[in-house]
Write an enzyme that holds these catalytic residues in place. Structure first.
Site, PDB file in Angstrom:
ATOM      1  N   ASP A  53      -6.672 -80.005 -37.322  1.00 13.47           N
ATOM      2  CA  ASP A  53      -5.978 -78.779 -37.703  1.00 13.47           C
ATOM      3  C   ASP A  53      -6.425 -77.623 -36.815  1.00 13.47           C
ATOM      4  O   ASP A  53      -7.405 -77.739 -36.086  1.00 13.47           O
ATOM      5  CB  ASP A  53      -6.178 -78.437 -39.188  1.00 13.47           C
ATOM      6  CG  ASP A  53      -7.625 -78.566 -39.592  1.00 13.47           C
ATOM      7  OD1 ASP A  53      -8.486 -78.172 -38.808  1.00 13.47           O
ATOM      8  OD2 ASP A  53      -7.873 -79.053 -40.712  1.00 13.47           O
ATOM      9  N   ASP A  84      -7.311 -73.459 -36.526  1.00 12.60           N
ATOM     10  CA  ASP A  84      -7.624 -72.191 -37.188  1.00 12.60           C
ATOM     11  C   ASP A  84      -7.468 -71.078 -36.177  1.00 12.60           C
ATOM     12  O   ASP A  84      -7.876 -71.218 -35.021  1.00 12.60           O
ATOM     13  CB  ASP A  84      -9.075 -72.184 -37.693  1.00 12.60           C
ATOM     14  CG  ASP A  84      -9.296 -73.249 -38.753  1.00 12.60           C
ATOM     15  OD1 ASP A  84      -8.502 -73.300 -39.697  1.00 12.60           O
ATOM     16  OD2 ASP A  84     -10.241 -74.052 -38.609  1.00 12.60           O
ATOM     17  N   ASP A  88     -21.128 -71.079 -37.894  1.00 12.81           N
ATOM     18  CA  ASP A  88     -22.341 -71.863 -38.133  1.00 12.81           C
ATOM     19  C   ASP A  88     -23.031 -72.340 -36.849  1.00 12.81           C
ATOM     20  O   ASP A  88     -24.157 -71.973 -36.554  1.00 12.81           O
ATOM     21  CB  ASP A  88     -22.074 -73.021 -39.114  1.00 12.81           C
ATOM     22  CG  ASP A  88     -20.814 -73.812 -38.821  1.00 12.81           C
ATOM     23  OD1 ASP A  88     -20.175 -73.577 -37.765  1.00 12.81           O
ATOM     24  OD2 ASP A  88     -20.446 -74.679 -39.635  1.00 12.81           O
TER      25      ASP A  88
HETATM   26  P1  ATP Z   1     -13.489 -80.065 -39.042  1.00  9.41           P
HETATM   27  O1  ATP Z   1     -12.234 -79.332 -39.464  1.00  9.41           O
HETATM   28  O2  ATP Z   1     -13.309 -81.040 -37.961  1.00  9.41           O
HETATM   29  O3  ATP Z   1     -14.255 -80.592 -40.188  1.00  9.41           O
HETATM   30  P2  ATP Z   1     -14.324 -77.429 -38.311  1.00  9.41           P
HETATM   31  O4  ATP Z   1     -15.476 -76.941 -37.469  1.00  9.41           O
HETATM   32  O5  ATP Z   1     -12.955 -77.022 -37.902  1.00  9.41           O
HETATM   33  O6  ATP Z   1     -14.473 -78.981 -38.388  1.00  9.41           O
HETATM   34  P3  ATP Z   1     -13.764 -76.119 -40.778  1.00  9.41           P
HETATM   35  O7  ATP Z   1     -14.382 -76.362 -42.123  1.00  9.41           O
HETATM   36  O8  ATP Z   1     -12.318 -76.380 -40.567  1.00  9.41           O
HETATM   37  O9  ATP Z   1     -14.628 -76.976 -39.774  1.00  9.41           O
HETATM   38  O10 ATP Z   1     -14.111 -74.610 -40.409  1.00  9.41           O
HETATM   39  C1  ATP Z   1     -13.513 -73.920 -39.315  1.00  9.41           C
HETATM   40  C2  ATP Z   1     -14.545 -73.028 -38.662  1.00  9.41           C
HETATM   41  O11 ATP Z   1     -15.062 -72.070 -39.599  1.00  9.41           O
HETATM   42  C3  ATP Z   1     -15.797 -73.758 -38.151  1.00  9.41           C
HETATM   43  O12 ATP Z   1     -15.591 -74.304 -36.878  1.00  9.41           O
HETATM   44  C4  ATP Z   1     -16.828 -72.671 -38.166  1.00  9.41           C
HETATM   45  O13 ATP Z   1     -16.710 -71.831 -37.035  1.00  9.41           O
HETATM   46  C5  ATP Z   1     -16.451 -71.860 -39.381  1.00  9.41           C
HETATM   47  N1  ATP Z   1     -17.175 -72.300 -40.604  1.00  9.41           N
HETATM   48  C6  ATP Z   1     -16.751 -73.186 -41.528  1.00  9.41           C
HETATM   49  N2  ATP Z   1     -17.650 -73.324 -42.503  1.00  9.41           N
HETATM   50  C7  ATP Z   1     -18.674 -72.505 -42.202  1.00  9.41           C
HETATM   51  C8  ATP Z   1     -19.923 -72.177 -42.825  1.00  9.41           C
HETATM   52  N3  ATP Z   1     -20.270 -72.745 -43.959  1.00  9.41           N
HETATM   53  N4  ATP Z   1     -20.717 -71.275 -42.210  1.00  9.41           N
HETATM   54  C9  ATP Z   1     -20.347 -70.670 -41.049  1.00  9.41           C
HETATM   55  N5  ATP Z   1     -19.200 -70.949 -40.414  1.00  9.41           N
HETATM   56  C10 ATP Z   1     -18.371 -71.835 -40.970  1.00  9.41           C
HETATM   57 MG    MG Z   2     -11.121 -77.399 -38.987  1.00  8.12          MG
END
Ligand code: ATP
Ligand code: MG
Length: 411
Positions: free
Chosen positions: A63, A65, A137
């Site tokens: 996905d 963002d 993060d």
């Molecule tokens: P995936 O979707 O593959 O699990 P992702 O990194 O895109 O990985 P998401 O949960 O979709 O994870 O979150 C999008 C973004 O938001 C992350 O890449 C990160 O930059 C930020 N993020 C998400 N959760 C946290 C958190 N708990 N603390 C800090 N930043 C976060």
């Molecule tokens: Mg994601």
């Protein structure tokens, strides 16, 4: 210009903007459209986080963002098919046919190292892009890409960490884990998903901070744990879960299994990963029915002599195992129903009478129970002749099915 300040100024620019080689074929058109429309309305907009990390690794992101300085209400006005979601912190979902692009307004990093009473982080203030970057993060998740001007903003050397396959928290690890302990699980999940190593500064705070996980609301924890097993790296996740004693904490049934059930669980997880690779769905109920199967099976067989019918012994085993699991780490009710059905249907694969076969075949949970039965059969837990009969039945036309039932041919 103050010459003394110049090297620092130069370094900063160098870190922030690098000529990007990002494979645009892996970016969804919808994501580019959102950025382009926001920019056309004079807002800043970037593709952020996991999507850019995945593209650098040559994976297709699941996905996209977008981060922007536009406020939710402004975003909503620009996109006809969009809706504002979230109460504490509003986000906008922009809908494109089957794809949803999540658009969030830049936020500040939490200023206090404390949680609110309910374990929710104080991170709901709007901020600038540079503040938004700091609240991310890991360095690998703090990449901001402008696909229109083809610029990558990489404040924390995330691109280099992606290449080096290193998961490194931004800022002081102890503070970042205390601020939001879910990051412990995210670090472990990304190491399972991306086959990466956790940086030693981050790693050394993981074990000592594990008890912080108890402050996370159950539903958030549950969703994060599901992501370990439902997104295509379930087998690696099991390894990590065992290594960091997460199985002991949440899923003791799979902490150690006898060799036959270990084979069963590994085969099932391989199947799940394969399904995700083929863009198919996995239901959480299926995963949990696999995880608790050894306990259910053993108790079922132990109970059998006490009951007039094997299915009653199975029901009793199911209730006991679920009760035990729910005391440790409760599974949501809707998944419990699916799990129980998958287990209960196992007995019904043994009965090949016409009426029973068709009733089982029409059961809404047939497919999951059938997949489960096939894995059992591969692990010598279910009669191979019978499972072959079912395979033939499932893959035949109506006429052949009738013949199979009439003749009960085992092939
Ligand atoms: P995936 O979707 O593959 O699990 P992702 O990194 O895109 O990985 P998401 O949960 O979709 O994870 O979150 C999008 C973004 O938001 C992350 O890449 C990160 O930059 C930020 N993020 C998400 N959760 C946290 C958190 N708990 N603390 C800090 N930043 C976060
Ligand atoms: Mg994601």
């Amino acid at each position: 210009m103050n010459l003394k300040a110049f090297p620092q100024f130069f370094k900063k620019i160098n870190q922030l903007i690098s000529p990007a080689r990002i494979n645009h074929q892996l970016i969804s058109e919808a994501a580019i459209d959102v950025v382009s429309k926001l920019q056309a309305n004079n807002y800043e907009a970037y593709i952020v986080g996991g999507a850019i990390r995945d593209i650098l690794l040559d994976y297709s992101p699941k996905d996209f963002d977008i981060a922007t300085n536009a406020k939710p209400e402004d975003i909503r006005k620009i996109f006809k098919y969009s809706r504002i979601i979230g109460r504490r912190f509003k986000l906008v979902h922009v809908i494109y046919n089957r794809e949803t692009i999540e658009v969030s307004t830049f936020r500040t990093a939490p200023t206090e190292k404390i949680h609110m009473k309910n374990g929710i982080l104080k991170d709901n203030e709007y901020g600038s892009m540079s503040e938004d970057i700091k609240r991310r993060d890991f360095t690998i998740n703090a990449l901001y890409y402008d696909p229109i001007n083809k610029k990558l903003f990489d404040t924390f050397n995330g691109k280099s960490d992606v290449k080096k396959k290193i998961i490194k928290l931004i800022g002081d690890p102890q503070n970042r884990f205390t601020e939001d302990p879910i990051r412990l699980l995210r670090a472990l999940r990304f190491s399972a998903k991306l086959d990466m190593n956790i940086h030693h500064d981050t790693l050394k705070h993981i074990e000592p901070s594990m008890n912080l996980l108890e402050t996370i609301p159950h539903s958030r924890l549950f969703d994060e744990i599901l992501k370990f097993f439902l997104t295509g790296h379930a087998k690696n996740s099991l390894k990590i879960f065992r290594e960091y004693n997460l199985t002991k904490k949440y899923l003791p049934s799979i902490d150690s299994l006898n060799s036959n059930f270990e084979r069963f669980v590994c085969k099932a997880l391989d199947n799940c990963d394969q399904r995700i690779a083929n863009n198919k769905h996995i239901s959480p109920g299926f995963i949990f029915s696999v995880f608790l199967w050894q306990d259910v099976f053993k108790l079922w067989k132990n109970n059998e002599t006490q009951y007039s019918h094997s299915s009653l012994a199975l029901n009793d085993a199911i209730d006991t195992v679920i009760f035990k699991q729910n005391k440790i780490f409760p599974i949501q009710k809707r998944f419990l129903t699916a799990m129980s059905e998958i287990w209960r249907l196992q007995i019904r694969f043994e009965n090949l009478s016409q009426k029973k076969v068709y009733r089982l075949f029409a059961h809404p949970r047939f497919r999951a129970a059938y997949d489960f039965m096939l894995i059992r059969s591969e692990c010598d837990q279910f009669d191979k002749n019978l499972s072959h009969w079912w395979e033939k039945f499932v893959n035949s036309d109506d006429k052949t099915r009738k013949n199979l039932i009439t003749n009960k041919i085992y092939v």
